[in-house]
Motif scaffolding. Structure first.
Motif, short mmCIF file in Angstrom:
data_model
loop_
_atom_site.label_atom_id
_atom_site.label_comp_id
_atom_site.label_asym_id
_atom_site.label_seq_id
_atom_site.Cartn_x
_atom_site.Cartn_y
_atom_site.Cartn_z
N ARG A 116 22.83 65.53 44.18
CA ARG A 116 23.44 66.20 45.32
C ARG A 116 24.19 65.23 46.23
O ARG A 116 25.12 65.61 46.93
CB ARG A 116 22.38 66.96 46.13
CG ARG A 116 21.55 67.96 45.34
CD ARG A 116 22.38 69.07 44.76
NE ARG A 116 22.88 69.91 45.82
CZ ARG A 116 23.65 70.96 45.63
NH1 ARG A 116 24.01 71.30 44.42
NH2 ARG A 116 24.09 71.67 46.63
N LYS A 117 23.82 63.97 46.23
CA LYS A 117 24.51 62.99 47.08
C LYS A 117 25.96 62.80 46.65
O LYS A 117 26.81 62.47 47.46
CB LYS A 117 23.77 61.66 47.08
CG LYS A 117 22.46 61.72 47.82
CD LYS A 117 21.79 60.38 47.86
CE LYS A 117 20.45 60.52 48.56
NZ LYS A 117 19.74 59.25 48.61
N GLU A 177 25.88 65.82 49.98
CA GLU A 177 24.73 66.48 50.60
C GLU A 177 23.60 65.47 50.80
O GLU A 177 23.19 64.78 49.88
CB GLU A 177 24.24 67.62 49.70
CG GLU A 177 23.08 68.39 50.30
CD GLU A 177 22.64 69.54 49.43
OE1 GLU A 177 23.44 70.49 49.30
OE2 GLU A 177 21.55 69.46 48.87
N TYR A 178 23.15 65.38 52.04
CA TYR A 178 22.07 64.45 52.38
C TYR A 178 20.95 65.23 53.05
O TYR A 178 21.20 66.13 53.84
CB TYR A 178 22.58 63.35 53.32
CG TYR A 178 23.60 62.48 52.64
CD1 TYR A 178 23.21 61.38 51.91
CD2 TYR A 178 24.95 62.78 52.71
CE1 TYR A 178 24.13 60.59 51.25
CE2 TYR A 178 25.88 61.99 52.07
CZ TYR A 178 25.47 60.90 51.35
OH TYR A 178 26.39 60.13 50.70
N LYS A 179 19.73 64.87 52.75
CA LYS A 179 18.57 65.57 53.29
C LYS A 179 17.65 64.58 53.99
O LYS A 179 17.34 63.51 53.45
CB LYS A 179 17.81 66.27 52.17
CG LYS A 179 16.65 67.10 52.65
CD LYS A 179 16.01 67.84 51.49
CE LYS A 179 14.85 68.67 52.00
NZ LYS A 179 14.17 69.36 50.93
N VAL A 228 19.37 69.47 56.08
CA VAL A 228 20.34 69.14 55.04
C VAL A 228 21.71 69.07 55.69
O VAL A 228 22.13 70.00 56.38
CB VAL A 228 20.34 70.22 53.92
CG1 VAL A 228 21.43 69.92 52.90
CG2 VAL A 228 18.98 70.30 53.26
N CYS A 229 22.40 67.96 55.50
CA CYS A 229 23.73 67.77 56.07
C CYS A 229 24.74 67.66 54.94
O CYS A 229 24.49 67.00 53.94
CB CYS A 229 23.78 66.48 56.89
SG CYS A 229 22.68 66.49 58.30
N LEU A 230 25.88 68.30 55.14
CA LEU A 230 26.97 68.20 54.18
C LEU A 230 28.05 67.33 54.79
O LEU A 230 28.48 67.54 55.91
CB LEU A 230 27.53 69.58 53.85
CG LEU A 230 26.60 70.51 53.08
CD1 LEU A 230 27.23 71.88 52.93
CD2 LEU A 230 26.27 69.94 51.73
#
Length: 52
Positions: A33-34, A38-40, A45-47
């Motif tokens: 996902r990175k 996308e970071y969690k 969760v931040c895009l």
């Protein structure tokens, strides 16, 4: 997928451990996902959006 791996090998792309790229390593990268920004952190969760 095989064509993508062959192209990356031709360009000299290696894994982070300097190994030869394989279909399995490419599949893991594409599911990470990175790589899509996308970071969690805990429950958040931040895009990240990159505009050109």
């Amino acid at each position: 997928m095989k064509e993508m791996v062959d192209y990356l090998k031709l360009k000299g792309v290696r894994t982070k451990n300097n190994g030869e790229i394989s279909i399995n390593s490419l599949t893991r990268m594409l599911h990470n996902r990175k790589y899509i920004g996308e970071y969690k952190y805990r429950d958040v969760v931040c895009l990240t959006v990159f505009l050109q």
